[in-house]
Design a protein around this motif. Sequence first.
Motif, PDB file in Angstrom:
ATOM      1  N   ILE A  38       3.892   2.982  -4.822  1.00  0.00           N
ATOM      2  CA  ILE A  38       3.408   2.127  -5.539  1.00  0.00           C
ATOM      3  C   ILE A  38       1.910   1.971  -4.370  1.00  0.00           C
ATOM      4  N   VAL A  39       1.005   2.710  -4.445  1.00  0.00           N
ATOM      5  CA  VAL A  39      -0.265   2.226  -4.023  1.00  0.00           C
ATOM      6  C   VAL A  39      -1.188   1.229  -4.132  1.00  0.00           C
ATOM      7  N   GLN A  40      -1.399   0.124  -3.451  1.00  0.00           N
ATOM      8  CA  GLN A  40      -1.940  -1.357  -3.890  1.00  0.00           C
ATOM      9  C   GLN A  40      -2.891  -1.547  -3.250  1.00  0.00           C
ATOM     10  N   LEU A  41      -4.006  -1.815  -3.830  1.00  0.00           N
ATOM     11  CA  LEU A  41      -5.134  -2.701  -3.248  1.00  0.00           C
ATOM     12  C   LEU A  41      -5.366  -4.382  -3.184  1.00  0.00           C
ATOM     13  N   VAL A  42      -5.670  -4.815  -1.722  1.00  0.00           N
ATOM     14  CA  VAL A  42      -5.757  -6.277  -1.550  1.00  0.00           C
ATOM     15  C   VAL A  42      -6.604  -6.373  -1.160  1.00  0.00           C
ATOM     16  N   GLU A  43      -8.115  -7.357  -1.454  1.00  0.00           N
ATOM     17  CA  GLU A  43      -8.459  -8.036  -0.973  1.00  0.00           C
ATOM     18  C   GLU A  43      -8.226  -8.912   0.846  1.00  0.00           C
ATOM     19  N   LYS A  44      -8.738  -8.986   1.740  1.00  0.00           N
ATOM     20  CA  LYS A  44      -8.934  -9.508   2.777  1.00  0.00           C
ATOM     21  C   LYS A  44      -9.230 -10.460   2.932  1.00  0.00           C
ATOM     22  N   SER A  45      -8.585 -11.513   3.347  1.00  0.00           N
ATOM     23  CA  SER A  45      -8.522 -12.843   3.322  1.00  0.00           C
ATOM     24  C   SER A  45      -7.352 -13.353   4.372  1.00  0.00           C
ATOM     25  N   HIS A  46      -7.643 -14.737   4.516  1.00  0.00           N
ATOM     26  CA  HIS A  46      -6.524 -16.043   5.711  1.00  0.00           C
ATOM     27  C   HIS A  46      -5.566 -15.807   4.668  1.00  0.00           C
ATOM     28  N   GLY A  47      -6.080 -15.935   3.596  1.00  0.00           N
ATOM     29  CA  GLY A  47      -4.970 -16.070   2.196  1.00  0.00           C
ATOM     30  C   GLY A  47      -4.046 -15.132   1.786  1.00  0.00           C
ATOM     31  N   ASN A  48      -2.922 -14.942   1.462  1.00  0.00           N
ATOM     32  CA  ASN A  48      -1.802 -14.410   0.826  1.00  0.00           C
ATOM     33  C   ASN A  48      -2.367 -13.771  -0.529  1.00  0.00           C
ATOM     34  N   GLN A  49      -3.170 -12.991  -0.503  1.00  0.00           N
ATOM     35  CA  GLN A  49      -3.812 -12.352  -1.673  1.00  0.00           C
ATOM     36  C   GLN A  49      -2.941 -11.201  -2.339  1.00  0.00           C
ATOM     37  N   LYS A  50      -3.058 -11.629  -3.565  1.00  0.00           N
ATOM     38  CA  LYS A  50      -2.173 -10.668  -4.642  1.00  0.00           C
ATOM     39  C   LYS A  50      -3.367  -9.333  -4.826  1.00  0.00           C
ATOM     40  N   PRO A  51      -1.995  -7.670  -5.077  1.00  0.00           N
ATOM     41  CA  PRO A  51      -2.858  -6.897  -5.427  1.00  0.00           C
ATOM     42  C   PRO A  51      -3.649  -6.982  -6.946  1.00  0.00           C
ATOM     43  N   ARG A  72     -16.946  -5.984  -1.166  1.00  0.00           N
ATOM     44  CA  ARG A  72     -15.629  -6.294  -0.289  1.00  0.00           C
ATOM     45  C   ARG A  72     -14.869  -5.692   0.915  1.00  0.00           C
ATOM     46  N   GLY A  73     -13.910  -6.261   2.065  1.00  0.00           N
ATOM     47  CA  GLY A  73     -12.891  -6.069   2.729  1.00  0.00           C
ATOM     48  C   GLY A  73     -11.758  -5.785   1.473  1.00  0.00           C
ATOM     49  N   VAL A  74     -10.901  -4.641   2.252  1.00  0.00           N
ATOM     50  CA  VAL A  74      -9.928  -4.020   1.009  1.00  0.00           C
ATOM     51  C   VAL A  74      -9.269  -3.478   2.126  1.00  0.00           C
ATOM     52  N   LEU A  75      -7.662  -4.156   1.270  1.00  0.00           N
ATOM     53  CA  LEU A  75      -6.519  -3.221   2.375  1.00  0.00           C
ATOM     54  C   LEU A  75      -6.307  -2.293   1.418  1.00  0.00           C
ATOM     55  N   LEU A  76      -5.553  -1.120   1.498  1.00  0.00           N
ATOM     56  CA  LEU A  76      -4.830  -0.308   1.437  1.00  0.00           C
ATOM     57  C   LEU A  76      -3.874  -0.234   1.811  1.00  0.00           C
ATOM     58  N   LEU A  77      -2.740  -0.253   0.674  1.00  0.00           N
ATOM     59  CA  LEU A  77      -1.147  -0.375   1.502  1.00  0.00           C
ATOM     60  C   LEU A  77      -0.145  -0.176   0.289  1.00  0.00           C
ATOM     61  N   ILE A  78       1.175  -0.301   0.998  1.00  0.00           N
ATOM     62  CA  ILE A  78       2.014   0.682  -0.117  1.00  0.00           C
ATOM     63  C   ILE A  78       3.183  -0.684  -0.389  1.00  0.00           C
ATOM     64  N   LYS A 233     -24.936 -17.694   4.482  1.00  0.00           N
ATOM     65  CA  LYS A 233     -23.603 -18.663   3.976  1.00  0.00           C
ATOM     66  C   LYS A 233     -23.763 -19.002   3.097  1.00  0.00           C
ATOM     67  N   ASN A 234     -24.592 -18.390   1.974  1.00  0.00           N
ATOM     68  CA  ASN A 234     -24.422 -18.456   0.507  1.00  0.00           C
ATOM     69  C   ASN A 234     -23.254 -17.147   0.178  1.00  0.00           C
ATOM     70  N   SER A 235     -23.148 -16.619   0.829  1.00  0.00           N
ATOM     71  CA  SER A 235     -22.754 -15.452   0.613  1.00  0.00           C
ATOM     72  C   SER A 235     -21.610 -15.197   0.108  1.00  0.00           C
ATOM     73  N   TYR A 236     -20.776 -14.655  -0.064  1.00  0.00           N
ATOM     74  CA  TYR A 236     -18.966 -14.789  -0.828  1.00  0.00           C
ATOM     75  C   TYR A 236     -18.591 -14.676   0.230  1.00  0.00           C
ATOM     76  N   TYR A 237     -18.403 -14.154   0.779  1.00  0.00           N
ATOM     77  CA  TYR A 237     -17.771 -14.700   2.741  1.00  0.00           C
ATOM     78  C   TYR A 237     -17.641 -15.449   3.246  1.00  0.00           C
ATOM     79  N   GLY A 238     -19.801 -15.593   3.068  1.00  0.00           N
ATOM     80  CA  GLY A 238     -20.335 -17.624   3.636  1.00  0.00           C
ATOM     81  C   GLY A 238     -19.597 -18.411   3.108  1.00  0.00           C
TER      82      GLY A 238
END
Length: 385
Positions: A38-51, A72-78, A233-238
């Motif tokens: 199972i390959v998953q996509l998880v959003e990059k952040s400093h929290g524990n994001q769910k796939p 969006r910045g994303v992690l591809l992982l197994i 600052k007004n962006s999603y990541y801001g």
Amino acid sequence: MKKFVYLICIIVLATLPCAAQKSYIITGHISGLKEGLIVQLVEKSHGNQKPFNAATVRDGKFVFKGSQKDPRGVLLLIKDSYGSYSFILNNSKIVMTGKAVSTKVEGKDSYHFEIFTKGSSLTDQYLKKVSVRNELNQMYDAKSKKYTNVWDRYYSARNKKDTVLLKQIEQSEEYKAANQAEANFFKTVEQKYSQVVRDNKDSWWGPFLMVDLWNYFDESAKPFYNQLSTVAKNSYYGKMVQKELFPTDYTGKQVPQFKLKDNDGKLVSLAELCKGKKYVIFDFWASWCHPCRMEIPNFKKLYTAYADKGLQIISISIDKDESAWKKAVAEEKMAWPSYLDRSEVASLYNVRAIPAIYLIDAQCKLVSDKLRGESLANKLAELFK
């Protein structure tokens, strides 16, 4: 005449604006991935994001489909494995090729990815912007290799409580050089990363790169946020960075309640752990966190001095590897309750840096979350006077 009309049609079609793609398709051909993974996509952040998306490897290939309004910045992982590949996701047709090499780390699969991504110009830009990380990784590896012996001897002496040997190591030129090398490295990291943010301060890239390059934010990150443009600052990541840098202050207020699961699977609430106590310290830590483990001897002194007077200490580990946590607990010989964070309590408290130490009273009201070492000892001496 027919030829003339035909030419007009070609010209009109050529001048029509291209319709923006409304969805993404990611096709992956990565060798080294076993059938059925199972390959998953998880959003990059400093929290524990769910796939937020998943695909199964079939015949050496996986396919993701979906829609993403903004980049969006994303992690591809197994699934259930270590290792990841970072890229920028937007609505486009993306093709990933390359290989994944799997090794075992403490009984768990760990993947090293070598991936080439085609069809994502934003990923191309991203890789250029964070190329400084490769330079810093090389510096870190060289530093670690050079001083590995002195750090091994230091931790061995500390775990054995050999104070004589510990003092000898701390007074050695090699130990002093190791500490100086550590300080120099992190100063270089700050300089390099600050330049990256300054170069991208006028768009969403600025705050995103802060999230991507920093493992966590503390007070030192605020000047970087302050130099961002209003648009950034007004962006999603801001907004993500702002929320993390300026969290809710619970001083004098009841802290969020939570439950922890012990080794027998029984849930224990914060209220239960506080029952009959005058003050409670709960500390977020991890086996791999050097400053966290340096703080434990201080906790032992405080526990010895005040446990009979109504002090409780609760250690909450954010380790992902349960065996590493158990090993560290056995080594540290804590006399107070210790739990693995199986309930995402760290996320509830927006913990971004460890050790994160909270001192609360009998009513579960926060006294302070900014005390460590000597300042924590002084505060408890005042409270238990």
